[in-house]
Design a protein around this motif. Structure first.
Motif, PDB file in Angstrom:
ATOM      1  N   HIS A   1       0.855  -1.184   0.000  1.00  0.00           N
ATOM      2  CA  HIS A   1       0.000   0.000   0.000  1.00  0.00           C
ATOM      3  C   HIS A   1       0.890   1.232   0.000  1.00  0.00           C
ATOM      4  CE1 HIS A   1      -3.809   2.022   0.665  1.00  0.00           C
ATOM      5  NE2 HIS A   1      -3.146   2.852   1.456  1.00  0.00           N
TER       6      HIS A   1
ATOM      7  N   TYR B   1      -2.762   7.045   0.189  1.00  0.00           N
ATOM      8  CA  TYR B   1      -4.085   7.188   0.828  1.00  0.00           C
ATOM      9  C   TYR B   1      -4.875   8.231   0.058  1.00  0.00           C
ATOM     10  CZ  TYR B   1      -2.229   4.675   4.848  1.00  0.00           C
ATOM     11  OH  TYR B   1      -1.704   3.719   5.659  1.00  0.00           O
TER      12      TYR B   1
ATOM     13  N   LYS C   1      -8.531  10.604   0.270  1.00  0.00           N
ATOM     14  CA  LYS C   1      -9.701  11.018   1.059  1.00  0.00           C
ATOM     15  C   LYS C   1     -10.929  11.103   0.206  1.00  0.00           C
ATOM     16  CE  LYS C   1      -7.529  13.514   4.756  1.00  0.00           C
ATOM     17  NZ  LYS C   1      -7.500  14.727   5.525  1.00  0.00           N
TER      18      LYS C   1
END
Length: 42
Positions: A37, A40, A42
């Motif tokens: 990963h 990120y 949002k």
């Protein structure tokens, strides 16, 4: 009649069961492995 239906249903269950093939298909073999990963959202 019920005595005949139950064994018939059980026999269909055993016939329908099969082992899964753990080998990936050639199309997705390149993406199989460990993923990391990296982002990120949002």
């Amino acid at each position: 009649m019920e005595k005949l239906v139950f064994p018939l249903m059980i026999s269909f269950v055993f016939v329908a069961c099969k082992k899964d093939n753990p080998d990936p298909t050639p199309e997705i073999e390149t993406i199989v492995g460990t993923w990391k990963h990296i982002a990120y959202e949002k």
